[in-house]
Scaffold this active site. Structure first.
Site, PDB file in Angstrom:
ATOM      1  N   ASP A 394       0.834  -1.196   0.000  1.00  0.00           N
ATOM      2  CA  ASP A 394       0.000   0.000   0.000  1.00  0.00           C
ATOM      3  C   ASP A 394       0.874   1.253   0.000  1.00  0.00           C
ATOM      4  OD1 ASP A 394      -2.883   0.951   0.399  1.00  0.00           O
ATOM      5  OD2 ASP A 394      -1.849   2.009   2.009  1.00  0.00           O
ATOM      6  N   GLU A 423       1.293  -0.484  -5.165  1.00  0.00           N
ATOM      7  CA  GLU A 423       0.068   0.302  -5.322  1.00  0.00           C
ATOM      8  C   GLU A 423       0.468   1.770  -5.223  1.00  0.00           C
ATOM      9  OE1 GLU A 423      -3.424   2.607  -3.777  1.00  0.00           O
ATOM     10  OE2 GLU A 423      -1.688   2.028  -2.584  1.00  0.00           O
TER      11      GLU A 423
END
Length: 675
Positions: A394, A423
């Site tokens: 993330d 990401e």
């Protein structure tokens, strides 16, 4: 480093930068060779270089791959990519996983030079005996290096013919230019002044690093009417349906304890009630941190059961790794040096303007980088021990690049099969660098590329030189992103984006609910979902959707089946766009060996579009004048297509043609759409 060449030069000669036969601008190259180019086992890619020499003598070139043990394989001959450009290339195929290297060897080609001169001089009667004797000596030299008896005999027969004064000169020359002789020399050319480029690194990884279909879902939403909050045991019941749709990877948001301080309520409200479940990315509570399971999801044994059940269905688990904390995470008190403290002693919460995350503390990396790296590696290895081999990281762009380089090198140094997905929706330089330093896959701007021009330009970039280090993962939606195209286009828009994602990128994915065409935004102009699953449970009635036909799961299933059946869709580099006379219609093709897939998509989810598709036939492996049957793998219909083809694509009925190009031996079972 200087190029090297094999010659009779004495040790007193100083090496040159260029080399005896210049070999320049070898590609692919990543960060000037400091980082490896990437491929997966069985993936083909082009190696190219600029090769030339002084005067008019001919040159040749080849690629040499060396395996992870340093052993050279058979070299691959290169060809000039376009006449007069001096740019040479060859397609090579990666082998086993590991760190390989590749070099380009350039060399003087005396046989080709002699043949050129002989074809001019012999018919003109110029220096006939001398020219033929020169050829005989060259062929003798070539024969000496040929290992096979039959091949060597072929060249020596040509030598005898060149020296046979009882035959006309033209006949003697012709005997040295036969297809049989050509074939031997193609396999075993006579190479003078061989000059090698510096070796460049190549990292070969497992196929999942390039190819796969991902499905994201929240296990906590897979509960029962009596127990709404799902567990790993109840969520495992969803796995057969996911596998049946043809997915390869199940991606789970964070599964750890969720903090209660500043917990978010429904739709990101700042005041949570006692029933609000919180945001999974607000990791940590007195019950544990990144190495713990949220108690409401079950136990570690329950997670192991989930992983095992997924494996039985051929599914891999990808786990979200979000390096951040809730205010209740054990690290906050145990490692205060890992956080940013403001002048009043408080810790600043995370922000990604205009978004604010009051329930999350970001990490400060510079006070104790060694401690953070050690703990990160420990956590990752903990989940690896429980069957996780893929991590979706993330927001890696909000952490130091050097940190990720260190962590990934540590993990992949012992476990090269572990895959990291970045990401990072951010600036191109950061996205490229994250890919170059170790991330096997990357999120992309695909969500925001919706027009024909946008898609063509972006995919041309991704499938070009960037493909040597950056592998895209085309998610059609995420829990954070509901693009306006989907909000306003309805079911046809979902069908269009699924076709594009599944056929343009070897890796694609959807977030649960996409197949139900969920498209209600939080408010007009927002890309957030109303009643977002990030903040609440979201049970779905899959059985009812299938019964009432309100799901596009059959299309998703068919797309994944087509991908598995067609190697062309499992690669990125060989992608070509074909002209159409409508901006709303895009056409492109992919080739892998004898497998060719041609896709035509109506980008307008509201209106039927008619267009003429002008195919670049050589890109399909065909001559310009040829026409061939193509089978639409979505409908089973077969058409006969040539250079110009009429298409009619109706939203809701025929969003696209996904066609395999058949060889003439295949029967035509449909009507002709050729114009």
């Amino acid at each position: 480093m200087p190029a090297t060449h094999h010659s009779s030069a004495t040790s007193a000669e100083r090496p040159t930068v260029v080399g005896r036969i210049p070999v320049l601008d070898v590609r692919p190259v990543v960060q000037r060779g400091r980082r490896p180019a990437k491929a997966v086992t069985g993936e083909s890619f082009e190696v190219s270089a600029t090769v030339f020499r002084e005067g008019h003598d001919a040159v040749g070139a080849n690629v040499v791959l060396r395996d992870p043990r340093g052993r050279p394989g058979p070299w691959t001959p290169m060809r000039e990519l376009a006449p007069g450009t001096d740019r040479w290339g060859a397609t090579v195929t990666a082998g086993e996983t590991g760190t390989w290297s590749y070099t380009v060897e350039a060399w003087g080609d005396p046989v080709t030079t002699w043949r050129h001169h002989a074809r001019i001089k012999i018919p003109a009667g110029l220096d006939t005996d001398l020219v033929l004797e020169e050829g005989a000596r060259l062929y003798e030299r070539a024969a000496a290096d040929v290992p096979g008896r039959e091949d060597r005999r072929e060249l020596l027969a040509a030598v005898d013919a060149l020296r046979d004064e009882s035959r006309p000169a033209a006949s003697r020359l012709a005997a040295a230019l036969t297809p049989q002789v050509d074939a031997v020399l193609a396999r075993h050319p006579l190479r003078d002044l061989v000059t090698s480029s510096d070796p460049l690194p190549l990292l070969v990884e497992r196929e999942r690093a390039l190819y796969g279909a991902w499905y994201e879902f929240f296990p906590r939403s897979e509960g029962t009417p009596h127990t709404p909050h799902g567990t790993f045991r109840t969520a495992a019941r969803r796995l057969p349906a996911i596998a049946a749709m043809g997915f390869d990877v199940v991606y789970l948001p964070p599964i750890h304890p969720i903090g209660t301080t500043h917990r978010k309520g429904r739709n990101n409200t700042l005041s949570a009630t006692g029933d609000d479940v919180g945001v999974p990315w607000a990791i940590g509570s007195p019950e544990g941190g990144h190495d713990s399971i949220h108690p409401a999801l079950g136990t570690l044994d329950d997670f192991d059961h989930f992983v095992t059940e997924a494996g039985k269905l051929g599914l891999e688990i990808a786990l979200d790794f979000a390096l951040q904390c809730s205010p209740d995470h054990p690290w906050v008190h145990k490692h205060p040096e890992w956080f940013h403290h403001r002048p009043d002693g408080t810790i600043a919460h995370a922000e990604n303007p205009p978004k604010k995350y009051q329930d999350i503390y970001p990490i400060a990396f510079d006070a104790d980088p060694d401690g953070l790296a050690t703990e990160t590696v420990r956590i990752l290895r903990h989940w690896m021990d429980h069957g996780v081999r893929i991590f979706r990281v993330d927001n890696p762009h909000t952490k130091p690049v050097a940190f990720w380089e260190r962590v990934i090198a540590d993990i992949n140094g012992t476990d090269p099969d572990v895959i990291f997905l970045a990401e990072a929706f951010t600036r191109p330089a950061m996205m490229a660098t994250l890919a170059q330093i170790g991330f096997q896959q990357s999120y992309t701007y695909f969500t925001w590329r919706n027009t024909k021009q946008e898609l063509t330009e972006y995919l041309t970039e991704l499938s070009g030189e960037a493909a040597s280090y950056m592998r895209p993962n085309f998610f059609a939606n995420t829990p954070d992103i509901l693009h306006a195209y989907l909000q306003h286009g309805g079911r046809p828009a979902f069908e269009v984006r699924a076709v594009l994602a599944a056929t343009l990128s070897p890796t694609w994915g959807i977030y649960s609910g996409y197949e139900l065409c969920e498209n209600t935004p939080l408010r007009e102009g927002s890309e957030e979902y109303l009643d977002s699953e990030k903040y609440q449970l979201k049970p779905r009635d899959w059985t009812r959707a299938a019964r009432e036909g309100t799901t596009i799961a059959p299309l998703v299933t068919r797309l994944n089946t087509i991908r598995r059946e067609n190697p062309a869709l499992r690669q990125l580099r060989d992608l070509h766009f074909h002209p159409t006379d409508k901006e709303e219609v895009i056409a492109y093709s992919k080739r892998q060996g004898s497998n060719t897939v041609l896709v035509v998509v109506n980008l307008d989810p509201r209106h039927t579009q008619e267009a003429t598709v002008s195919l670049d036939m050589p890109q399909l492996g065909l001559d310009w004048h040829e026409s061939v049957p193509v089978r639409d793998e979505l409908t089973g219909e077969t058409y006969h297509w040539g250079r110009a083809n009429y298409v009619r694509l109706e939203p809701g009925r025929t969003p696209a043609h996904v066609c395999t190009v058949l060889r003439p031996s295949h029967p035509q079972i449909g009507g002709s759409h050729t114009t």
